[in-house]
Design a protein around this motif. Structure first.
Motif, PDB file in Angstrom:
ATOM      1  N   GLY A  32       0.579  -4.831  10.410  1.00 37.62           N
ATOM      2  CA  GLY A  32      -0.332  -5.009   9.292  1.00 37.62           C
ATOM      3  C   GLY A  32       0.403  -5.547   8.076  1.00 37.62           C
ATOM      4  O   GLY A  32       1.618  -5.485   7.982  1.00 37.62           O
ATOM      5  N   SER A  33      -0.370  -6.109   7.162  1.00 33.49           N
ATOM      6  CA  SER A  33       0.215  -6.526   5.892  1.00 33.49           C
ATOM      7  C   SER A  33      -0.685  -5.998   4.783  1.00 33.49           C
ATOM      8  O   SER A  33      -1.898  -5.922   4.935  1.00 33.49           O
ATOM      9  CB  SER A  33       0.334  -8.046   5.813  1.00 33.49           C
ATOM     10  OG  SER A  33      -0.937  -8.636   5.940  1.00 33.49           O
ATOM     11  N   GLY A  34      -0.070  -5.608   3.700  1.00 35.42           N
ATOM     12  CA  GLY A  34      -0.842  -5.028   2.615  1.00 35.42           C
ATOM     13  C   GLY A  34      -1.322  -3.634   2.972  1.00 35.42           C
ATOM     14  O   GLY A  34      -0.839  -3.013   3.911  1.00 35.42           O
ATOM     15  N   VAL A  35      -2.301  -3.160   2.203  1.00 36.18           N
ATOM     16  CA  VAL A  35      -2.865  -1.831   2.439  1.00 36.18           C
ATOM     17  C   VAL A  35      -4.359  -1.994   2.686  1.00 36.18           C
ATOM     18  O   VAL A  35      -5.127  -2.230   1.746  1.00 36.18           O
ATOM     19  CB  VAL A  35      -2.610  -0.884   1.239  1.00 36.18           C
ATOM     20  CG1 VAL A  35      -3.222   0.480   1.496  1.00 36.18           C
ATOM     21  CG2 VAL A  35      -1.120  -0.756   0.967  1.00 36.18           C
ATOM     22  N   PRO A  36      -4.783  -1.893   3.930  1.00 42.45           N
ATOM     23  CA  PRO A  36      -6.206  -2.033   4.234  1.00 42.45           C
ATOM     24  C   PRO A  36      -7.012  -0.854   3.694  1.00 42.45           C
ATOM     25  O   PRO A  36      -6.454   0.199   3.371  1.00 42.45           O
ATOM     26  CB  PRO A  36      -6.253  -2.076   5.757  1.00 42.45           C
ATOM     27  CG  PRO A  36      -4.920  -1.698   6.248  1.00 42.45           C
ATOM     28  CD  PRO A  36      -3.964  -1.673   5.104  1.00 42.45           C
ATOM     29  N   THR A  37      -8.312  -1.030   3.642  1.00 36.40           N
ATOM     30  CA  THR A  37      -9.184   0.079   3.264  1.00 36.40           C
ATOM     31  C   THR A  37      -9.154   1.118   4.379  1.00 36.40           C
ATOM     32  O   THR A  37      -8.739   0.825   5.516  1.00 36.40           O
ATOM     33  CB  THR A  37     -10.638  -0.393   3.082  1.00 36.40           C
ATOM     34  OG1 THR A  37     -11.143  -0.828   4.360  1.00 36.40           O
ATOM     35  CG2 THR A  37     -10.753  -1.506   2.050  1.00 36.40           C
ATOM     36  N   ALA A  38      -9.626   2.318   4.083  1.00 34.73           N
ATOM     37  CA  ALA A  38      -9.674   3.380   5.091  1.00 34.73           C
ATOM     38  C   ALA A  38     -10.486   2.928   6.303  1.00 34.73           C
ATOM     39  O   ALA A  38     -10.079   3.146   7.447  1.00 34.73           O
ATOM     40  CB  ALA A  38     -10.263   4.651   4.484  1.00 34.73           C
ATOM     41  N   GLU A  39     -11.616   2.279   6.059  1.00 36.26           N
ATOM     42  CA  GLU A  39     -12.466   1.791   7.164  1.00 36.26           C
ATOM     43  C   GLU A  39     -11.722   0.754   8.009  1.00 36.26           C
ATOM     44  O   GLU A  39     -11.789   0.776   9.233  1.00 36.26           O
ATOM     45  CB  GLU A  39     -13.755   1.197   6.594  1.00 36.26           C
ATOM     46  CG  GLU A  39     -14.744   0.757   7.648  1.00 36.26           C
ATOM     47  CD  GLU A  39     -15.500   1.888   8.325  1.00 36.26           C
ATOM     48  OE1 GLU A  39     -16.065   1.652   9.402  1.00 36.26           O
ATOM     49  OE2 GLU A  39     -15.519   3.011   7.791  1.00 36.26           O
TER      50      GLU A  39
END
Length: 158
Positions: free
Chosen positions: A96-103
């Motif tokens: 992954g890259s960045g910080v995705p939302t919880a969903e």
């Protein structure tokens, strides 16, 4: 291979093919461990406590699994991969890259759990052909855990 020859009733070429498959499973499992741990640290939002605890349970389970998989590879007489570079070449799990939302985290991990299940399932033909019950047992256990975890994650994303 190690100094002493191995005679466990599985032909050398079958042991090698099984170890190669298990190396892919190890890479998938370790990469998923790292991603899950990252999501544990970085999840935010109204489901924070639930997801923080759930992701912790998942990464602890994955941490234990990498040891079991690596030890099976060693028992078959082959070195277990153990570097990020090796894992990057062997895994189907996307970093992954960045910080995705919880969903997004939930959906991403559900897809990844299913991907690890597919990797485990792909090793079965050679393990069955070699009558390698210990590997078949390990694969069955891993698939049960990943399928259940994917189901739980999918249920949260409904």
């Amino acid at each position: 291979m190690d100094g002493l020859s191995i005679d466990i009733g599985i032909a050398d070429d079958k042991r090698q093919a099984i170890a190669e498959g298990l190396s892919r499973l190890l890479a998938d499992t370790y990469t998923l461990y790292l991603k899950t741990h990252n999501y544990h640290w970085n999840v935010t939002g109204p489901m924070f406590n639930t997801l923080h605890l759930m992701f912790e349970q998942q990464y602890i389970e994955l941490s234990t699994a990498v040891d079991v998989i690596a030890e099976r590879i060693r028992a078959l007489g082959y070195p277990a991969p153990g570097s990020y570079a090796q894992y990057a070449k062997l895994t189907v799990i996307k970093e992954g890259s960045g910080v995705p939302t919880a969903e997004e985290m939930i959906r991403d991990l559900a897809r990844d759990q299913e991907a690890v299940t597919r990797t485990a399932r792909s090793i079965f033909p050679v393990a069955d052909e070699a009558a390698d019950e210990p590997t078949a047992d390990l694969l069955t256990q891993r698939m049960q855990i990943h399928e259940k975890t994917a189901w739980m994650l999918r249920s949260m994303a409904a």
